[in-house]
Design an enzyme around this catalytic site. Sequence first.
Site, short mmCIF file in Angstrom:
data_model
loop_
_atom_site.label_atom_id
_atom_site.label_comp_id
_atom_site.label_asym_id
_atom_site.label_seq_id
_atom_site.Cartn_x
_atom_site.Cartn_y
_atom_site.Cartn_z
N TRP A 76 -40.70 55.07 -4.64
CA TRP A 76 -41.87 54.19 -4.46
C TRP A 76 -42.36 54.30 -3.02
O TRP A 76 -41.57 54.40 -2.08
CB TRP A 76 -41.50 52.74 -4.77
CG TRP A 76 -41.82 52.31 -6.15
CD1 TRP A 76 -42.90 51.57 -6.56
CD2 TRP A 76 -41.07 52.56 -7.35
NE1 TRP A 76 -42.85 51.35 -7.92
CE2 TRP A 76 -41.74 51.96 -8.43
CE3 TRP A 76 -39.88 53.26 -7.61
CZ2 TRP A 76 -41.28 52.01 -9.74
CZ3 TRP A 76 -39.42 53.32 -8.92
CH2 TRP A 76 -40.10 52.70 -9.96
N LEU A 77 -43.69 54.19 -2.85
CA LEU A 77 -44.33 54.41 -1.57
C LEU A 77 -43.84 53.46 -0.48
O LEU A 77 -43.24 53.87 0.50
CB LEU A 77 -45.85 54.31 -1.74
CG LEU A 77 -46.79 54.81 -0.63
CD1 LEU A 77 -48.22 54.85 -1.16
CD2 LEU A 77 -46.75 54.02 0.65
N ASP A 104 -41.60 51.15 -0.56
CA ASP A 104 -40.14 51.07 -0.50
C ASP A 104 -39.59 52.14 0.45
O ASP A 104 -38.74 51.85 1.30
CB ASP A 104 -39.53 51.27 -1.88
CG ASP A 104 -39.81 50.11 -2.82
OD1 ASP A 104 -38.90 49.33 -3.10
OD2 ASP A 104 -40.97 49.98 -3.27
N TYR A 108 -37.28 53.22 -16.97
CA TYR A 108 -38.47 52.60 -16.39
C TYR A 108 -39.70 52.84 -17.27
O TYR A 108 -39.89 53.94 -17.80
CB TYR A 108 -38.74 53.15 -14.99
CG TYR A 108 -39.93 52.50 -14.33
CD1 TYR A 108 -39.83 51.26 -13.71
CD2 TYR A 108 -41.18 53.12 -14.34
CE1 TYR A 108 -40.93 50.65 -13.12
CE2 TYR A 108 -42.29 52.53 -13.75
CZ TYR A 108 -42.16 51.30 -13.15
OH TYR A 108 -43.25 50.70 -12.58
N ASP A 156 -46.95 42.21 -7.31
CA ASP A 156 -47.53 42.48 -8.62
C ASP A 156 -48.08 41.28 -9.37
O ASP A 156 -49.21 41.30 -9.85
CB ASP A 156 -46.48 43.16 -9.51
CG ASP A 156 -45.90 44.41 -8.89
OD1 ASP A 156 -46.24 44.73 -7.74
OD2 ASP A 156 -45.10 45.08 -9.56
N GLU A 186 -33.02 41.97 -4.87
CA GLU A 186 -34.44 42.30 -4.78
C GLU A 186 -35.23 41.15 -4.16
O GLU A 186 -36.11 41.35 -3.33
CB GLU A 186 -34.96 42.62 -6.19
CG GLU A 186 -36.37 43.14 -6.22
CD GLU A 186 -36.82 43.53 -7.63
OE1 GLU A 186 -37.95 44.02 -7.76
OE2 GLU A 186 -36.04 43.34 -8.60
#
EC number: 3.2.1.170
Length: 415
Positions: A27-28, A30, A76, A160, A388
Site C-alpha cells: 500500500w502507498l 503504508d 483480500y 476509508d 491497526e
Amino acid sequence: MKAVEVLQRNSRGAFTVPAHGLYPYQWLWDSAFIALGWTQVDWERAWQELLCLFDYGQGPDGMLPHIVFHEQSRDYFPGPDVWGREARAQPATSGITQPPVVATVVRYLYEKDPDRDRARSRARYLFPKLLAYHRWLYHARDPYRTGLVVIVHPWESGMDNSPAWDKPLSRVPVENLPPYERRDVKHVNPEERPRKEDYDRYLSLLYLFRRLEYDPRGIYRQSPFKVVDVGFNAILQRANRDLYALAVLLQEDPYEIEEWIVRGEVGLEALWDREAGFYFSWDLVAGEPIAVKTSAGFLPLFAGTPHQGRASLLAQEAERWGEKARYLLPSVDPTSPFFEPGRYWRGPVWINVNWMVAEGFRDYGFAALAARLKADALALMEREGFREYYDPLTGQGRGGEGFSWSAALALFWTR
C-alpha cells in the site's frame, strides 16, 4: 512480538505488507510510514521500500496507485481481477491513489542516511518520480488550478469510512452490482470494519472508474463522489514543501513546486471554518463544507499553513477531545453523534495520524500536547501490541494484529 519482528515478519523482500493475511499487498502510504521504521533497522531496506513502490507501481503518466499487487492472494478483496488493470502493468495495480506522504519520507531519508553517496543517488533517482506524481495529482485532480486536489473515492483519503464521507457517499448509486464476498471480515470482527452499504458504494465507484478505463478526465467529470479532503491536501502541502527542499538540495529547478505551494496554502486555509474553529473538507458536488470534526482537521498543522492563532484553537480542540477520551487522538470528535470508538475510521486512534499531528503541534510550540500524542500512542502499543487501531476510551487494540506502520512508527518515534 517486538516492533522489528513485526517488520521482518511482514517483509516480502523489497516491500512490506501492512498486516499478514488481512492486507497481503503493498500500500502507498503504508510503505512511506514503514520506510521510516526500516531506517532504524537497515537504511538500505528503507530505500528499497520506496524504490519498489515507484518501480512497480508508478504509471507512465506519473500516477501512483494505492495498491501494488505483487503476488496473488485470496485473503483480500477487491483484488487485481476486480480492478481490471492487469494488462496495463506487471504487477497489476489499483486505479486510485492515496495520501501523498512519500516525498516527506524521501526528504528524511536523504537528509539522515549516514551513507551520503547512497542518499544522493537514491534521492536523485526518486526526485523526478515524485515530481511526476505530484504533477499528475494537479493535472488529474485540480484541472482548474485552485490549489486543492479532489479525491474521487473514500479509499483515496486513507480514512476509508470516515463519517465525513457519509453524505457524499450516499449519492453514489448502487445498481447491478455483481455479487461479492468480503475477506476483511474473516480476519477482523465485522463490528470493527466498514459496513456493507459502504462497501457497495466503494465497489460501485470502482466499477464506474473501470468502465471509464481509468481516464482521469472522465473520472473527474463523472464521479458522483468528489471531495476536497482536508487531510489529503494537508499531507500534499507538506509533501510539496519537502519536495521543494529536495529540489534545492539536489540543485533541481523548484519553480513549479513553488507555485503549487503558494496555491496550496491559499486553498488549504480556505477550508478553515471560522465559526467552528476547525478545518473541514469540502463536498465539491454539493458545493458545501462537510461539517464533521475528524482527525483530518488537525493535519494542516503538519503542513505548516495555519497562523499561530488558528493553531491555538486547534490545540484547544484537541485538549477538549482529550477530556472525553482516555487516549488521543480519536479519529472523530468523541462528542459527535457519529463517534464509534471501535469502528475503523469512525473513532479509533491511529498511530500514523498521532505521529503527523504531534509533529504539527510540536512545530507550533505546543510541546505538551505533542508529548501526550506520542505518550498515548506508545502506551497503547506497549499495552496492546502493534494493532491497526485502538479504542480511544478503553485502549483496546482493534483491527489487524502485527500492523506494520504501528511497529514502524514505534521504532521511529523512540529512535
